[in-house]
Design an enzyme around this catalytic site. Structure first.
Site, PDB file in Angstrom:
ATOM      1  N   GLU A 165       0.804  -1.240   0.000  1.00 37.20           N
ATOM      2  CA  GLU A 165       0.000   0.000   0.000  1.00 37.20           C
ATOM      3  C   GLU A 165       0.832   1.283   0.000  1.00 37.20           C
ATOM      4  O   GLU A 165       0.603   2.177   0.813  1.00 37.20           O
ATOM      5  CB  GLU A 165      -0.980  -0.024   1.180  1.00 37.20           C
ATOM      6  CG  GLU A 165      -1.900  -1.228   1.145  1.00 37.20           C
ATOM      7  CD  GLU A 165      -2.807  -1.370   2.362  1.00 37.20           C
ATOM      8  OE1 GLU A 165      -2.812  -0.475   3.230  1.00 37.20           O
ATOM      9  OE2 GLU A 165      -3.516  -2.387   2.442  1.00 37.20           O
ATOM     10  N   ASN A 207       2.001  -5.222  -3.123  1.00 34.61           N
ATOM     11  CA  ASN A 207       0.596  -5.540  -2.824  1.00 34.61           C
ATOM     12  C   ASN A 207      -0.182  -4.262  -2.518  1.00 34.61           C
ATOM     13  O   ASN A 207       0.270  -3.442  -1.713  1.00 34.61           O
ATOM     14  CB  ASN A 207       0.595  -6.471  -1.586  1.00 34.61           C
ATOM     15  CG  ASN A 207      -0.747  -7.050  -1.257  1.00 34.61           C
ATOM     16  OD1 ASN A 207      -1.419  -7.605  -2.123  1.00 34.61           O
ATOM     17  ND2 ASN A 207      -1.168  -6.931  -0.003  1.00 34.61           N
ATOM     18  N   HIS A 243     -10.462  -5.835  -2.220  1.00 31.66           N
ATOM     19  CA  HIS A 243     -11.477  -5.604  -1.180  1.00 31.66           C
ATOM     20  C   HIS A 243     -12.634  -4.868  -1.845  1.00 31.66           C
ATOM     21  O   HIS A 243     -12.528  -3.673  -2.140  1.00 31.66           O
ATOM     22  CB  HIS A 243     -10.892  -4.760  -0.040  1.00 31.66           C
ATOM     23  CG  HIS A 243      -9.872  -5.491   0.767  1.00 31.66           C
ATOM     24  ND1 HIS A 243     -10.187  -6.602   1.524  1.00 31.66           N
ATOM     25  CD2 HIS A 243      -8.547  -5.286   0.933  1.00 31.66           C
ATOM     26  CE1 HIS A 243      -9.093  -7.038   2.138  1.00 31.66           C
ATOM     27  NE2 HIS A 243      -8.084  -6.272   1.782  1.00 31.66           N
ATOM     28  N   GLU A 273      -6.342 -10.532  -1.332  1.00 30.69           N
ATOM     29  CA  GLU A 273      -7.143 -10.276  -0.114  1.00 30.69           C
ATOM     30  C   GLU A 273      -8.631 -10.171  -0.449  1.00 30.69           C
ATOM     31  O   GLU A 273      -9.353  -9.338   0.110  1.00 30.69           O
ATOM     32  CB  GLU A 273      -6.666  -8.984   0.572  1.00 30.69           C
ATOM     33  CG  GLU A 273      -5.183  -8.975   0.903  1.00 30.69           C
ATOM     34  CD  GLU A 273      -4.734  -7.760   1.715  1.00 30.69           C
ATOM     35  OE1 GLU A 273      -5.589  -7.015   2.223  1.00 30.69           O
ATOM     36  OE2 GLU A 273      -3.508  -7.565   1.827  1.00 30.69           O
ATOM     37  N   ASP A 275     -12.413  -9.962  -0.707  1.00 28.34           N
ATOM     38  CA  ASP A 275     -13.671 -10.067   0.047  1.00 28.34           C
ATOM     39  C   ASP A 275     -14.654  -9.087  -0.576  1.00 28.34           C
ATOM     40  O   ASP A 275     -14.264  -8.176  -1.304  1.00 28.34           O
ATOM     41  CB  ASP A 275     -13.506  -9.866   1.564  1.00 28.34           C
ATOM     42  CG  ASP A 275     -12.848  -8.565   1.974  1.00 28.34           C
ATOM     43  OD1 ASP A 275     -12.785  -7.632   1.151  1.00 28.34           O
ATOM     44  OD2 ASP A 275     -12.404  -8.479   3.133  1.00 28.34           O
TER      45      ASP A 275
HETATM   46  O1  9MR Z   1      -7.108  -8.142   8.655  1.00 25.06           O
HETATM   47  C1  9MR Z   1      -6.259  -7.213   9.271  1.00 25.06           C
HETATM   48  C2  9MR Z   1      -6.913  -6.671  10.537  1.00 25.06           C
HETATM   49  O2  9MR Z   1      -7.086  -7.695  11.481  1.00 25.06           O
HETATM   50  C3  9MR Z   1      -6.079  -5.548  11.106  1.00 25.06           C
HETATM   51  O3  9MR Z   1      -6.756  -4.983  12.223  1.00 25.06           O
HETATM   52  C4  9MR Z   1      -5.852  -4.506  10.030  1.00 25.06           C
HETATM   53  C5  9MR Z   1      -5.014  -3.343  10.539  1.00 25.06           C
HETATM   54  O4  9MR Z   1      -5.003  -2.320   9.591  1.00 25.06           O
HETATM   55  O5  9MR Z   1      -5.200  -5.097   8.917  1.00 25.06           O
HETATM   56  C6  9MR Z   1      -5.994  -6.060   8.308  1.00 25.06           C
HETATM   57  O6  9MR Z   1      -5.384  -6.559   7.152  1.00 25.06           O
HETATM   58  C7  9MR Z   1      -5.122  -5.593   6.118  1.00 25.06           C
HETATM   59  C8  9MR Z   1      -3.922  -6.103   5.340  1.00 25.06           C
HETATM   60  O7  9MR Z   1      -2.851  -6.330   6.195  1.00 25.06           O
HETATM   61  C9  9MR Z   1      -3.531  -5.114   4.244  1.00 25.06           C
HETATM   62  N1  9MR Z   1      -4.644  -4.790   3.400  1.00 25.06           N
HETATM   63  C10 9MR Z   1      -5.873  -4.375   4.073  1.00 25.06           C
HETATM   64  C11 9MR Z   1      -6.264  -5.440   5.113  1.00 25.06           C
HETATM   65  C12 9MR Z   1      -7.596  -5.083   5.743  1.00 25.06           C
HETATM   66  O8  9MR Z   1      -7.477  -3.927   6.492  1.00 25.06           O
END
Ligand code: 9MR
Length: 355
Positions: A165, A207, A243, A273, A275
């Protein structure tokens, strides 16, 4: 079907009989005897169909049985355990407990591992964010972090999300301590450090989210990656997080077009990722729309030459990241709160069986 010989070899594996049965009622009850999503994805030419798993739910045995059932999921990503705040909570003190809770059972279950993530602006430890380091200090901190984590997991990961990101939606680079202190070269430095310390077999990915269409962000990333390829900066793949939200999700053609930006550069791609969130309350109509989005997204990967696999960002609604981040939205996953498969599951399964 991408690799005919691979799929023939895989259909010979005794994975189907390894599939457990789950409590299931209704019109789909009969379908439990069908192979899981990973078996079908492999037959359709992908390397894997996978899921993210979070530590908070590891005490739920019914959940864990599905998470490590390799006929459903041939690949696993730790949702949180490999992030900086957990792996280096104090400077030069490393801890892989959370990551191992997910990675070790995945190895035992013969599931591939996508590892996530060396460098992000989020979930950083306080010691790193609370102090102003100089540029040489921060570069050395970055190298030391990647060195330890890469060596620890050395050959364990099929792929690493090296940088996560780094772009804004308009295609500029995101403000972060990395950009401010090191400058734009922090991205290529991370890839060079990863290549130096991780197994040569591990694929190194960039990513991001919001790059599942041809838009300012995906085009800016393509430009960066094209330059990396030209200059031999070690990058192997691009992960499109995917997402999505029903009603505004990218179409099959959108996702194909975005994947193709990177196929053209000779890189590997993946949906990392996936969803599809729903504005609550949910309804049958919304679930049907969600199912169509899931199936179209997976199909875009199956049909795009460079796309090796799809990972869903957890498979169970109650542990999804969505409700806490987007109040009023939820039900983004393939299994509902009762651990029943949803229409989206069957839409993917049907689509893969038709490939
Ligand atoms: O699924 C993850 C969640 O449990 C955490 O609280 C969050 C913190 O920002 O990160 C989530 O995973 C992220 C991933 O690492 C990067 N892309 C976005 C995902 C969803 O926020």
């Amino acid at each position: 079907m991408k690799f005919a010989s691979l799929s023939v070899a895989l259909t010979a594996l005794p994975l189907i009989s390894a599939s457990p049965t789950y409590p299931q009622g209704g019109q789909h009850a009969q379908r439990n005897k069908y192979p899981g999503l990973d078996v079908l994805a492999k037959r359709a030419g992908l390397l894997y169909f996978g899921t993210a798993i979070d530590n908070v739910v590891l005490n739920n045995t019914a959940y864990v049985a599905i998470a490590h059932n390799r006929s459903e999921f041939g690949q696993v990503t730790p949702s949180n355990g490999q992030k900086w705040m957990y792996t280096e909570p104090q400077r030069n003190v490393f801890n892989y407990t959370m990551a191992d809770e997910i990675v070790k059972p995945a190895i035992k279950a013969l599931q591939m591992r996508r590892c996530h993530t060396f460098l992000w602006h989020n979930q950083l430890p306080d010691w790193l964010t609370a102090k102003n380091y100089t540029k040489p200090e921060l570069i050395s901190i970055l190298e030391n972090h990647i060195k330890h984590e890469a060596r620890y997991f050395y050959d364990t990961c099929y792929a690493w999300d090296v940088v996560n990101e780094a772009f804004n939606d308009d295609g500029t680079l995101r403000e972060s301590l990395w950009l401010t202190t090191i400058g734009p070269s922090y991205i290529e430095l991370a890839f060079k450090f990863a290549r130096k310390y991780v197994s040569p077999r591990t694929r190194l990915y960039y990513n991001d989210y919001g790059i599942e269409r041809v838009n300012n962000k995906s085009l800016a990333l393509q430009k960066l990656v094209k330059d990396y390829v030209k200059r031999d900066v070690p990058i192997d793949g691009v992960g499109l997080q995917a997402h999505f939200t029903i009603g505004r999700a990218p179409s099959y053609n959108d996702t194909r077009g975005a994947l193709n930006l990177f196929t053209k550069l000779g890189l590997e791609t993946a949906l990392t990722e996936l969803d599809v969130r729903v504005d609550l309350p949910d309804s049958e109509a919304k679930q049907a729309t969600q199912a169509a989005v899931y199936a179209a997204s997976v199909k875009a990967c199956v049909d795009e030459k460079s796309c090796v696999g799809v990972t869903v960002w957890d498979f169970w609604d109650p542990v999804s990241w969505v409700p806490s981040t987007f109040p009023g939205y939820g039900n983004a996953c393939l299994w509902d709160e009762k651990l029943q498969r949803k229409p989206a599951y069957y839409a993917i399964s049907d689509m893969l069986r038709d490939e």
